[in-house]
Write an enzyme that holds these catalytic residues in place. Structure first.
Site, short mmCIF file in Angstrom:
data_model
loop_
_atom_site.label_atom_id
_atom_site.label_comp_id
_atom_site.label_asym_id
_atom_site.label_seq_id
_atom_site.Cartn_x
_atom_site.Cartn_y
_atom_site.Cartn_z
CG HIS A 255 33.32 44.67 36.73
ND1 HIS A 255 33.92 45.87 36.45
CD2 HIS A 255 33.97 44.20 37.83
CE1 HIS A 255 34.85 46.13 37.35
NE2 HIS A 255 34.90 45.12 38.20
CD GLU B 59 33.50 47.78 33.57
OE1 GLU B 59 34.26 46.92 33.09
OE2 GLU B 59 33.20 47.84 34.77
CB ILE C 291 44.06 39.39 41.98
CG1 ILE C 291 43.00 39.99 42.91
CG2 ILE C 291 43.41 38.55 40.88
CD1 ILE C 291 42.10 41.04 42.27
CB CYS D 23 48.49 45.83 36.37
SG CYS D 23 47.90 45.95 34.68
N PRO D 24 46.47 47.39 38.23
CG PRO D 24 47.28 49.03 39.69
CD PRO D 24 47.63 47.70 39.07
CB THR E 97 39.82 39.62 35.69
OG1 THR E 97 41.14 39.40 36.20
CG2 THR E 97 39.32 38.39 34.97
CG ASP F 20 54.17 44.08 39.98
OD1 ASP F 20 54.60 45.19 40.37
OD2 ASP F 20 53.07 43.63 40.32
NE ARG G 274 38.71 49.03 38.15
CZ ARG G 274 38.31 48.02 38.94
NH1 ARG G 274 38.16 46.81 38.43
NH2 ARG G 274 38.06 48.23 40.22
CG ASP H 95 34.78 40.12 34.98
OD1 ASP H 95 33.64 39.69 34.70
OD2 ASP H 95 35.04 40.67 36.07
P1 NAI Z 1 47.19 44.78 44.17
O1 NAI Z 1 47.35 46.23 44.47
O2 NAI Z 1 47.37 43.78 45.26
O3 NAI Z 1 48.16 44.36 42.97
C1 NAI Z 1 48.32 45.13 41.82
C2 NAI Z 1 49.72 44.84 41.30
O4 NAI Z 1 49.85 45.46 40.03
C3 NAI Z 1 50.82 45.40 42.21
O5 NAI Z 1 51.77 44.40 42.50
C4 NAI Z 1 51.42 46.52 41.37
O6 NAI Z 1 52.79 46.73 41.62
C5 NAI Z 1 51.17 45.97 39.98
N1 NAI Z 1 51.33 46.97 38.93
C6 NAI Z 1 51.15 48.32 38.98
N2 NAI Z 1 51.50 48.87 37.80
C7 NAI Z 1 51.90 47.85 36.99
C8 NAI Z 1 52.39 47.80 35.66
N3 NAI Z 1 52.57 48.92 34.93
N4 NAI Z 1 52.72 46.58 35.15
C9 NAI Z 1 52.59 45.47 35.88
N5 NAI Z 1 52.13 45.46 37.16
C10 NAI Z 1 51.79 46.64 37.70
O7 NAI Z 1 45.73 44.66 43.53
P2 NAI Z 1 44.82 43.36 43.41
O8 NAI Z 1 43.93 43.25 44.58
O9 NAI Z 1 45.67 42.20 43.02
O10 NAI Z 1 43.88 43.79 42.18
C11 NAI Z 1 44.41 44.01 40.88
C12 NAI Z 1 43.37 44.71 40.04
O11 NAI Z 1 42.28 43.83 39.79
C13 NAI Z 1 42.71 45.93 40.73
O12 NAI Z 1 43.48 47.09 40.59
C14 NAI Z 1 41.41 46.04 39.99
O13 NAI Z 1 41.58 46.90 38.88
C15 NAI Z 1 41.14 44.62 39.50
N6 NAI Z 1 39.98 44.02 40.15
C16 NAI Z 1 38.98 43.52 39.36
C17 NAI Z 1 37.87 42.94 39.92
C18 NAI Z 1 36.78 42.35 39.07
O14 NAI Z 1 35.70 42.03 39.60
N7 NAI Z 1 36.99 42.16 37.77
C19 NAI Z 1 37.70 42.90 41.37
C20 NAI Z 1 38.83 43.39 42.11
C21 NAI Z 1 39.93 43.94 41.51
#
Ligand code: NAI
Length: 332
Positions: free
Chosen positions: A294, A262, A155, A204-205, A231, A174, A233, A257
Site C-alpha cells: 500500500h 492487509e 486516478i 474503482c473504490p 492499486t 465505469d 482496494r 498494492d
Molecule cells: P474517484 O472517486 O475519482 O474515482 C473512482 C471511480 O470509480 C469513479 O469514476 C466511479 O464512478 C468509479 N466506480 C464506482 N463504482 C464502479 C464500478 N462498479 N465499476 C467501475 N467503476 C466504478 O477516486 P480516485 O481518486 O480515482 O481513487 C480510486 C480508488 O483508488 C479509491 O477509491 C481508493 O480505493 C484507491 N486509492 C488507492 C491508493 C493507494 O495508495 N493504493 C491511494 C488513493 C486511492
C-alpha cells in the site's frame, strides 16, 4: 483543536507537524491502529485523525463519541472503513482528503506493469548475484496492447493517459462516463473489457458492488495470460480466485498494492515475526506476482497535500467556515 492521530508513522508526524506549523492545533501521535482496544487513547480529544487500516465501525465510533470526539479527519480518499451511518447517528463529522496526488497512484500502477512485464525485480537480484542469464525475463511491447481501466475517476484517467502515451488502446468501464475522459478512452461493457484487455487495472473504490468484483467468473472471461493490477482496494479482488487463476496460468501476471487482509500486515515491519497469513505467503511465491505494501500514495507531493488538506478540514470544522471535505452517506 486537540487531535489524536492514529496509525502515526514518523513520516506522518513530519508532514502533519510541518502543515501545522502556522496553526494552533494540538496534535498527539499514536503509533497504534484505531480499534476497540485503542479507542480509549482518544479520550478527551475533540477529533481523531485516522488512516486506511484504522477501524471505524459502530463500536469504535461509540467509544470515540463517549470520549468527546466530534470529528474524524481521514488522511485518505477512501472511506470504506468508516461506518457512516453510525457516525451520522452519533453526530460525528467525517472528513477526508478527496484528492492528494492521483498522479502518485497512477504512476505506481504503471511501475507495477513495467516491473512485471520486464521482470526488473528478478533481473536486479540476478545481476547482483552475477547471473546474467536472460531466461525467464522475456517481456512484451506495451505498444499496441489493450489496457482495461476499471474506474475512470481521477486516478483512472491519469493512468489511461500514461498508458495511451505508450501506444496502448484504452478500454474503460465505469457506471458514470467521466466528461474529462479524452476521446481515446473507449467506454465498453465490463464483458468487453474482460474479453479484450491484455492488462486490467483497477481504480474503482470498494463498495458493495465492487466487493470481489474480480472473482473466478470474471477471471474466466479475461484473456488467457492477462496482467491484473490492483492499486484500488484489496477486497475488490477475491484473492482465492486469483490464486486459482495464477495456478492455471489464466492470469499471467499479478501486481498488487492492496490486499484484502492487509490490515494484519501492511505498514508494519514484520520481518522478525512469523507471518501466519498462508494465503499471502503463497502469493509471494509466484514468480509472476509483484506485491507492494500500500505504497502507491507514498510520494512527497501526496504526503504534503494529505497533511495540508487534513489540517484544512480540521480548521474548517473548528471555524465553521472554509472548505470541509465532509463524507456523507451514499457517497461513492
Ligand atoms: P474517484 O472517486 O475519482 O474515482 C473512482 C471511480 O470509480 C469513479 O469514476 C466511479 O464512478 C468509479 N466506480 C464506482 N463504482 C464502479 C464500478 N462498479 N465499476 C467501475 N467503476 C466504478 O477516486 P480516485 O481518486 O480515482 O481513487 C480510486 C480508488 O483508488 C479509491 O477509491 C481508493 O480505493 C484507491 N486509492 C488507492 C491508493 C493507494 O495508495 N493504493 C491511494 C488513493 C486511492
Amino acid at each position: 483543536m486537540r487531535i489524536a492521530v492514529f496509525s502515526a508513522k514518523p513520516y506522518d508526524e513530519t508532514f502533519l507537524k510541518r502543515a501545522n506549523a502556522t496553526r494552533h492545533h494540538e496534535l498527539s501521535f499514536f503509533d497504534a491502529r484505531l480499534n476497540v482496544d485503542t479507542a480509549a487513547l482518544a479520550q478527551g480529544f475533540d477529533g481523531v485523525c485516522a488512516f486506511v487500516n484504522d477501524h471505524l465501525d459502530a463500536d469504535v465510533l461509540t467509544l470515540l463519541h463517549e470520549g468527546g470526539t466530534r470529528l474524524v479527519a481521514l488522511r485518505s480518499a477512501g472511506f470504506n472503513h468508516v461506518d457512516l451511518a453510525a457516525a451520522e447517528r452519533l453526530g460525528i463529522t467525517v472528513a477526508r482528503v478527496p484528492a492528494y496526488s492521483p498522479h502518485a497512484v497512477a504512476e505506481h500502477a504503471v511501475a507495477l506493469i513495467l516491473s512485471l512485464n520486464r521482470m526488473t525485480f528478478r533481473a536486479h537480484s540476478r545481476v547482483r548475484d552475477g547471473n546474467f542469464s536472460l531466461d525467464g525475463l522475456l517481456g512484451f511491447d506495451l505498444y499496441g496492447k489493450t489496457v482495461g481501466v476499471v474506474g475512470t475517476g481521477q486516478i483512472g484517467l491519469i493512468f489511461a493517459d500514461i498508458m495511451h502515451g505508450f501506444g496502448c488502446r484504452i478500454l474503460a468501464s465505469d457506471p458514470f462516463i467521466n466528461p474529462d475522459a479524452k476521446t481515446f478512452v473507449e467506454y465498453v461493457p465490463l464483458e468487453t473489457l474482460y474479453a479484450e484487455a491484455d492488462i486490467i487495472s483497477l481504480h474503482c473504490p470498494l463498495t458493495p458492488e465492487t466487493d470481489h468484483l474480480i472473482d473466478s467468473e470474471a477471471i474466466t472471461r479475461m484473456k488467457p495470460g492477462v496482467m491484473l493490477i490492483n492499486t484500488g482496494r484489496g477486497r475488490v479482488v477475491d484473492t482465492q480466485a486469483v490464486m486459482h487463476g495464477l495456478k492455471s496460468g489464466h492470469i499471467g501476471y499479478l501486481g498488487l498494492d492492496v490486499y484484502e487482509e492487509e490490515d494484519q500486515l501492511f505498514f508494519e515491519d514484520l520481518s522478525y515475526k512469523v507471518i501466519d497469513d498462508d494465503q499471502f505467503m503463497r502469493l509471494t511465491t509466484f514468480h509472476n506476482v509483484l506485491i507492494t505494501g500500500h505504497q502507491a500514495f507514498f510520494t512527497n507531493e501526496a504526503l504534503t497535500n494529505i497533511a495540508q488538506t487534513t489540517l484544512n478540514n480540521i480548521d474548517a470544522f473548528e471555524n465553521g467556515s472554509g472548505e470541509l471535505h465532509r463524507v456523507v452517506m451514499d457517497q461513492s
